[in-house]
Design an enzyme around this catalytic site. Sequence first.
Site, PDB file in Angstrom:
ATOM      1  N   CYS A 122       4.820 -22.241   3.733  1.00 10.57           N
ATOM      2  CA  CYS A 122       4.865 -21.013   2.948  1.00 10.57           C
ATOM      3  C   CYS A 122       5.063 -21.379   1.470  1.00 10.57           C
ATOM      4  O   CYS A 122       5.966 -22.146   1.125  1.00 10.57           O
ATOM      5  CB  CYS A 122       6.014 -20.137   3.443  1.00 10.57           C
ATOM      6  SG  CYS A 122       6.416 -18.760   2.343  1.00 10.57           S
ATOM      7  N   GLU A 123       4.219 -20.840   0.615  1.00 13.13           N
ATOM      8  CA  GLU A 123       4.305 -21.198  -0.800  1.00 13.13           C
ATOM      9  C   GLU A 123       5.505 -20.554  -1.503  1.00 13.13           C
ATOM     10  O   GLU A 123       5.838 -20.940  -2.614  1.00 13.13           O
ATOM     11  CB  GLU A 123       3.018 -20.811  -1.527  1.00 13.13           C
ATOM     12  CG  GLU A 123       2.771 -19.331  -1.653  1.00 13.13           C
ATOM     13  CD  GLU A 123       1.490 -19.022  -2.416  1.00 13.13           C
ATOM     14  OE1 GLU A 123       1.433 -17.956  -3.034  1.00 13.13           O
ATOM     15  OE2 GLU A 123       0.556 -19.849  -2.395  1.00 13.13           O
ATOM     16  N   HIS A 124       6.152 -19.605  -0.848  1.00  8.46           N
ATOM     17  CA  HIS A 124       7.285 -18.936  -1.480  1.00  8.46           C
ATOM     18  C   HIS A 124       8.590 -19.709  -1.329  1.00  8.46           C
ATOM     19  O   HIS A 124       9.430 -19.701  -2.233  1.00  8.46           O
ATOM     20  CB  HIS A 124       7.460 -17.526  -0.896  1.00  8.46           C
ATOM     21  CG  HIS A 124       6.267 -16.648  -1.093  1.00  8.46           C
ATOM     22  ND1 HIS A 124       5.821 -15.739  -0.165  1.00  8.46           N
ATOM     23  CD2 HIS A 124       5.393 -16.571  -2.146  1.00  8.46           C
ATOM     24  CE1 HIS A 124       4.746 -15.129  -0.622  1.00  8.46           C
ATOM     25  NE2 HIS A 124       4.468 -15.610  -1.818  1.00  8.46           N
ATOM     26  N   HIS A 125       8.778 -20.361  -0.166  1.00  8.70           N
ATOM     27  CA  HIS A 125      10.039 -21.064   0.085  1.00  8.70           C
ATOM     28  C   HIS A 125       9.850 -22.517   0.509  1.00  8.70           C
ATOM     29  O   HIS A 125      10.831 -23.226   0.734  1.00  8.70           O
ATOM     30  CB  HIS A 125      10.840 -20.334   1.169  1.00  8.70           C
ATOM     31  CG  HIS A 125      11.179 -18.918   0.825  1.00  8.70           C
ATOM     32  ND1 HIS A 125      10.428 -17.841   1.264  1.00  8.70           N
ATOM     33  CD2 HIS A 125      12.162 -18.400   0.055  1.00  8.70           C
ATOM     34  CE1 HIS A 125      10.937 -16.725   0.804  1.00  8.70           C
ATOM     35  NE2 HIS A 125      11.989 -17.019   0.057  1.00  8.70           N
ATOM     36  N   GLN A 163      -0.188 -16.508   4.754  1.00  9.31           N
ATOM     37  CA  GLN A 163      -1.030 -16.367   5.936  1.00  9.31           C
ATOM     38  C   GLN A 163      -2.276 -15.525   5.669  1.00  9.31           C
ATOM     39  O   GLN A 163      -3.359 -15.818   6.187  1.00  9.31           O
ATOM     40  CB  GLN A 163      -0.219 -15.761   7.089  1.00  9.31           C
ATOM     41  CG  GLN A 163      -0.988 -15.690   8.402  1.00  9.31           C
ATOM     42  CD  GLN A 163      -0.113 -15.231   9.550  1.00  9.31           C
ATOM     43  OE1 GLN A 163       1.083 -15.512   9.584  1.00  9.31           O
ATOM     44  NE2 GLN A 163      -0.698 -14.537  10.506  1.00  9.31           N
ATOM     45  N   HIS A 191       7.023 -17.388  11.007  1.00  8.51           N
ATOM     46  CA  HIS A 191       7.387 -17.862   9.678  1.00  8.51           C
ATOM     47  C   HIS A 191       8.870 -18.226   9.651  1.00  8.51           C
ATOM     48  O   HIS A 191       9.731 -17.368   9.876  1.00  8.51           O
ATOM     49  CB  HIS A 191       7.099 -16.779   8.630  1.00  8.51           C
ATOM     50  CG  HIS A 191       5.638 -16.539   8.407  1.00  8.51           C
ATOM     51  ND1 HIS A 191       5.002 -16.867   7.230  1.00  8.51           N
ATOM     52  CD2 HIS A 191       4.688 -16.021   9.232  1.00  8.51           C
ATOM     53  CE1 HIS A 191       3.721 -16.551   7.323  1.00  8.51           C
ATOM     54  NE2 HIS A 191       3.507 -16.040   8.525  1.00  8.51           N
ATOM     55  N   CYS A 193      10.647 -18.794   7.215  1.00 13.18           N
ATOM     56  CA  CYS A 193      11.372 -18.112   6.146  1.00 13.18           C
ATOM     57  C   CYS A 193      11.962 -16.794   6.631  1.00 13.18           C
ATOM     58  O   CYS A 193      12.856 -16.231   5.988  1.00 13.18           O
ATOM     59  CB  CYS A 193      10.477 -17.881   4.928  1.00 13.18           C
ATOM     60  SG  CYS A 193       9.026 -16.873   5.256  1.00 13.18           S
TER      61      CYS A 193
END
Length: 232
Positions: A122-125, A163, A191, A193
């Site tokens: 995941c590019e956020h976390h 995703q 996920h 996250c």
Amino acid sequence: MNGHCNVNVNDTVEKFQCNNGFSDLSIDTKKSERDTSRKEDEDKSCLDLHVLEAAYTSILRELGEDTDRQGLLRTPLRAAKAMQFLTKGYHETISDILNDAIFDEDHNEMVIVKNIDMFSLCEHHLVPFFGKVHIGYIPNKNVVGLSKLARIVELFSRRLQVQERLTKQIAMGISEALRPKGVAVVIEATHMCMVMRGVQKINSRTVTSTMLGVYLEDPKTREEFLTLSQNP
């Protein structure tokens, strides 16, 4: 005199070059260029690895860890190598993956490969999400080796992702490579996250889909794919 005039000059030059080793020289030159390019890629990869290793060392220290203790001595290097592997899709292309494994076939019925294992970050976390990918396409005279569909999934999943974008990139990649009548992609994923942090819901799953061509235009075709891809 006329006999001399009928000689094919290009053939003569080609024979001369081959007899004098020019052909071998050309091959050796191309090989040398490939070797040089490979060496440059290896040098850049080595440099990137050291930069990543230093960054992980800094992160561990900021967390309050002793990077000189035995358990962490090689952790920055291992983490750097792992990150390179998990993002190797940035350095690959569809053409690299397919490697001419596209074949002319008189087949115009649906092809489905389902339950393809997928792992991404995941590019956020920067934590994993993973699950299954189901792919369907209807050929337009061209089919692809089935394993290549799984490799296309890996190409795009080995990047920092969300995703929704991953689903679309897989579908668009197949569509651009094969020019089929339609492409359908569904991803079901968990996920971390949402499991390890935040709302911490361990049973939640995310489903995304992209439909192109006939799958988007024809509800019956779309329904057939969804039914077949969801059946055991």
